[in-house]
Scaffold this active site. Structure first.
Site, PDB file in Angstrom:
ATOM      1  N   HIS A 166       0.841  -1.203   0.000  1.00  0.00           N
ATOM      2  CA  HIS A 166       0.000   0.000   0.000  1.00  0.00           C
ATOM      3  C   HIS A 166       0.880   1.260   0.000  1.00  0.00           C
ATOM      4  CE1 HIS A 166      -3.631   2.380   1.403  1.00  0.00           C
ATOM      5  NE2 HIS A 166      -2.646   3.171   1.809  1.00  0.00           N
ATOM      6  N   GLU A 167       1.851   1.295   0.911  1.00  0.00           N
ATOM      7  CA  GLU A 167       2.735   2.459   1.013  1.00  0.00           C
ATOM      8  C   GLU A 167       3.703   2.527  -0.165  1.00  0.00           C
ATOM      9  OE1 GLU A 167       2.090   4.724   3.069  1.00  0.00           O
ATOM     10  OE2 GLU A 167       0.631   3.582   4.241  1.00  0.00           O
ATOM     11  N   HIS A 201       2.076   4.456  -2.918  1.00  0.00           N
ATOM     12  CA  HIS A 201       2.232   5.895  -2.688  1.00  0.00           C
ATOM     13  C   HIS A 201       3.633   6.354  -3.103  1.00  0.00           C
ATOM     14  CE1 HIS A 201      -1.521   6.503  -0.608  1.00  0.00           C
ATOM     15  NE2 HIS A 201      -1.212   5.731   0.420  1.00  0.00           N
ATOM     16  N   ASP A 227      -5.746   8.884   3.361  1.00  0.00           N
ATOM     17  CA  ASP A 227      -5.642   9.068   1.909  1.00  0.00           C
ATOM     18  C   ASP A 227      -6.849   9.808   1.347  1.00  0.00           C
ATOM     19  OD1 ASP A 227      -3.237   7.701   1.985  1.00  0.00           O
ATOM     20  OD2 ASP A 227      -4.144   5.758   1.531  1.00  0.00           O
TER      21      ASP A 227
END
Length: 377
Positions: free
Chosen positions: A68-69, A72, A164
């Site tokens: 997930h990170e 980003h 987010d």
């Protein structure tokens, strides 16, 4: 950002780290799954089997958080932003952006990349669970991972900064108004509302017998509250100092000491006479050290008349010397990260002034009192 993080490995050029607080959430997840969830959905297994299954699920969950990170981080790098690393901590994971996004579009795509990755993972785990049959050990484990990734994606899309969804909200507001600071203020306000709601719900749950679940909601609420307000305050500081140089904010021509001066003379003729607690030491036209009140207190007062400044002065190095052309924001970061409370401003070794945290905070306070440093962003 995290003072007790340990590097695990490097993935696609990004350092993956864990904070000490991660150990607590990892242990809580394993305990919760092994004592509650898996025994309920998979009755009849041994305790060791539940423990192994729970550890596997916990590791897979945190691998999902890293992905997930990572999403980003990859998009942020695509837009030219620096990333300090990806850190797992008590409340999940965070990609440490060194800089703020330069446009509303980049903010949007950086923010939305994480939830998209979580939705993709939820779909993949769900599909794998169907292929595995869904009812066996493997199917149940994959189904859990699908559900938790779906929850992660949906929760992160709540339009409250710094989630987010709050960053997506900020991007939308920023695009409409052209004012990043005002957009951040409004998105941060939504974060504050969410935080208060989570804390209120958690407190109600705890008082109603919800136990650790209620306490956990309160903790998450505190985290969201501090993060949303902190992000806005940091941006206020950056906005106030933007375009400013050390030379504009320093105290020029400060009172100084000479290496041959006694501490008694320094105290009487400089510090007491001019109400200063810090004095650069200048010899032969160059800065050679500094003396402050804290250092003076380490010397017995009866020794001051027989002790020279040169005997006790602190040496100067690059950590306390700055150039007049340094940006004010860089100087503030130097003060925040280093051991010094004041910076000596020099050209070569010639003294030009002293910059303190009070100088910077005073400028910030005036700018905000006047309504902020509007730059047309």
């Amino acid at each position: 950002m995290f003072g007790h993080s340990v590097k695990l490995f490097t993935l696609m050029g990004f350092e993956i780290k864990i904070d000490a607080s991660w150990l607590l959430i990892a242990a809580l997840i394993v305990w919760s799954l092994s004592s509650g969830y898996f025994p309920q959905v998979l009755p009849g297994l041994s305790q060791s089997a539940y423990l192994i299954l729970s550890i596997t699920a916990m590791l897979a969950l945190f691998a999902s958080l890293i992905l997930h990170e990572l999403a980003h981080s990859l998009v942020a790098r695509r837009y030219g932003l620096g990333i300090g690393g990806i850190t797992l901590f008590l409340f999940g994971g965070v990609a440490e952006l060194v800089d703020e996004p330069k446009s509303a579009a980049s903010e949007f795509w950086i923010a939305i990349a994480g939830p998209i990755m979580s939705f993709v993972l939820a779909g993949l785990f769900g599909l794998a669970a169907l292929v595995a049959g869904g009812a066996g050990v493997v199917g149940i484990l994959l189904g859990y991972l699908a559900s938790i990734n779906l929850v992660l994606a949906v929760f992160n899309l709540i339009p409250a900064f710094p989630l987010d969804g709050g960053r997506v909200l900020r991007a939308w507001l920023w695009q409409r108004s052209g004012d990043m600071l005002e957009a951040t203020r409004k998105a941060s306000g939504a974060g504050t509302v969410l935080a208060i709601g989570l804390m209120g719900l958690g407190l109600f749950s705890a008082l109603s017998g919800g136990g650790i679940g209620g306490a956990w909601l309160v903790l998450i609420g505190f985290f969201v509250l501090n993060a949303s307000r902190g992000a806005y305050q940091r941006l206020l500081v950056q906005d106030s100092l933007k375009g400013r140089r050390v030379a504009e904010l320093m105290t020029p021509d400060p009172w100084t000491a000479h290496p041959d001066m006694t501490l008694a003379d320094l105290a009487d003729r400089v510090m007491m006479a001019h109400a200063v607690s810090f004095a650069p030491v200048v010899g032969d036209g160059a800065v050679v050290g500094y003396v402050d009140a804290q250092l003076m207190r380490t010397i017995a007062r009866e020794e001051w008349a027989n002790t020279t400044v040169g005997d006790v002065m602190a040496a100067v190095d690059d950590s306390c010397l700055v150039a007049p052309r340094m940006t004010a924001e860089d100087a503030l970061n130097r003060l925040a990260q280093g051991p010094h409370r004041k910076l000596i401003v020099v050209e070569g070794r010639q003294l030009r002034g002293v910059l303190s945290l009070r100088d910077l905070m005073g400028h910030i306070a005036v700018v905000q009192a006047l309504g902020g440093a509007r730059t047309g962003r």
